[in-house]
Design a protein around this motif. Structure first.
Motif, PDB file in Angstrom:
ATOM      1  N   UNK A  14      -0.479  -3.282 -11.406  1.00 50.35           N
ATOM      2  CA  UNK A  14      -1.664  -3.567 -10.597  1.00 50.35           C
ATOM      3  C   UNK A  14      -1.770  -2.618  -9.405  1.00 50.35           C
ATOM      4  N   UNK A  15      -3.001  -2.459  -8.913  1.00 50.26           N
ATOM      5  CA  UNK A  15      -3.204  -1.859  -7.592  1.00 50.26           C
ATOM      6  C   UNK A  15      -3.135  -2.990  -6.576  1.00 50.26           C
ATOM      7  N   UNK A  16      -2.411  -2.779  -5.480  1.00 50.59           N
ATOM      8  CA  UNK A  16      -2.153  -3.842  -4.512  1.00 50.59           C
ATOM      9  C   UNK A  16      -2.544  -3.388  -3.107  1.00 50.59           C
ATOM     10  N   UNK A  17      -3.332  -4.208  -2.432  1.00 46.91           N
ATOM     11  CA  UNK A  17      -3.684  -3.986  -1.030  1.00 46.91           C
ATOM     12  C   UNK A  17      -3.127  -5.138  -0.210  1.00 46.91           C
ATOM     13  N   UNK A  18      -2.337  -4.833   0.798  1.00 48.98           N
ATOM     14  CA  UNK A  18      -1.775  -5.837   1.694  1.00 48.98           C
ATOM     15  C   UNK A  18      -2.603  -5.856   2.976  1.00 48.98           C
ATOM     16  N   UNK A  30       4.485  -2.353   4.416  1.00 50.77           N
ATOM     17  CA  UNK A  30       4.471  -1.284   3.416  1.00 50.77           C
ATOM     18  C   UNK A  30       5.849  -0.633   3.303  1.00 50.77           C
ATOM     19  N   UNK A  31       6.584  -0.572   4.405  1.00 57.09           N
ATOM     20  CA  UNK A  31       7.940  -0.025   4.339  1.00 57.09           C
ATOM     21  C   UNK A  31       8.865  -0.944   3.553  1.00 57.09           C
ATOM     22  N   UNK A  57      -0.328   1.400  -3.841  1.00 55.03           N
ATOM     23  CA  UNK A  57      -0.077   0.461  -2.740  1.00 55.03           C
ATOM     24  C   UNK A  57      -0.788   0.926  -1.482  1.00 55.03           C
ATOM     25  N   UNK A  58      -1.426  -0.004  -0.788  1.00 58.04           N
ATOM     26  CA  UNK A  58      -2.003   0.277   0.526  1.00 58.04           C
ATOM     27  C   UNK A  58      -1.799  -0.935   1.417  1.00 58.04           C
ATOM     28  N   UNK A  59      -1.861  -0.717   2.721  1.00 55.04           N
ATOM     29  CA  UNK A  59      -1.715  -1.821   3.675  1.00 55.04           C
ATOM     30  C   UNK A  59      -2.534  -1.510   4.912  1.00 55.04           C
TER      31      UNK A  59
END
Length: 270
Positions: A14-18, A30-31, A57-59
């Motif tokens: 999946x693509x995940x945005x936090x 993200x770290x 991944x993005x945040x």
């Protein structure tokens, strides 16, 4: 917990945005995810290279990124007010056909759904620590949850390589109700001097084949988290879930388990 959930979905493709409360929290999240992904790559748990996982991944702090999401999982602390606020903001940002889930371990799904515009698109997805290694996700069905949403949730859990256990909305669901009952009794035994923490845990590990004893599990979950769940269950199910004085005292002293370095065990060198 949120970082672990992100990790699991990334490994599943999946693509995940936090979305976090501020920039510092987003950077820290993200770290954490990147470090856990690095360990998974080194162990051979995924064939995807780290840079490919990282690209998915993005945040940040802007909840508007949820406009492209098919699923949003709320994983804020176990506080009803915080969860209601987070869920309302997420729902407002999500497309109408998306699914919204709470990672709550004890708060009623119907209670949370009452604050939402689309309760039929809402359910509980209760993950367990550590999420990447845990084989279980509790799928909690509210009275308004669309059966198609339940089916989608079970399919997502299967895609994560985990087992979905479906339960109806009730105090503590299945896992928290049973797990907290055992943990509270173990704490009372320790409080009464029945046995040491290590021996209480060994009794369950060796006698009942539990992989980890109830006191060490409480340290891993967080004593503050256990206390919050116990207070919720005590209010709904009665005195048998009343938190022992030892648990309250340890939390008040800041001894929260592994994350603080001390709980029922010392964790600084473990």
């Amino acid at each position: 917990m949120g970082a672990g959930i992100a990790h699991a979905f990334l490994l599943a493709g999946s693509r995940v945005a936090i979305v976090e409360r501020d920039g510092a929290a987003a950077d820290a999240a993200i770290e954490r995810v990147r470090e856990s992904l690095r360990r998974s790559v080194e162990r051979g748990a995924t064939e995807r290279p780290l840079d490919s996982l990282d690209a998915s991944l993005s945040a940040g702090t802007d909840i508007a990124v949820f406009a492209e999401a098919g699923l949003a999982v709320e994983a804020v602390p176990e506080d009803r007010g915080l969860k209601v606020d987070a869920l309302r903001r997420a729902e407002a940002a999500l497309p109408a056909g998306a699914v919204l889930a709470s990672n709550t371990s004890s708060i009623s799904i119907d209670d949370l759904a009452a604050s939402l515009e689309r309760p039929e698109r809402f359910l509980g997805l209760h993950f367990f620590n550590p999420v990447p290694a845990s084989a279980l996700v509790e799928v909690v069905i509210g009275s308004a949850t669309d059966p198609a949403v339940q089916a989608d949730a079970a399919a997502w859990v299967d895609a994560l390589g985990k087992r979905a256990v479906v339960v109806r909305d009730s105090p503590g669901f299945a896992s928290s109700r049973l797990g907290v009952a055992l943990a509270l009794e173990a704490i009372r035994m320790l409080e009464e001097g029945v046995a040491s923490a290590a021996d209480i845990d060994a009794a369950m590990e060796l006698g009942y084949r539990h992989p980890v004893g109830p006191l060490r599990t409480t340290d891993l979950v967080g004593l503050d988290v256990r206390l919050g769940i116990a207070e919720e269950l005590s209010a709904t199910l009665g005195e048998r879930f009343s938190p022992p004085r030892m648990l309250r005292d340890l939390v008040a002293e800041g001894h929260l388990g592994r994350k603080s370095g001390r709980g029922f065990y010392e964790w600084n060198e473990q």
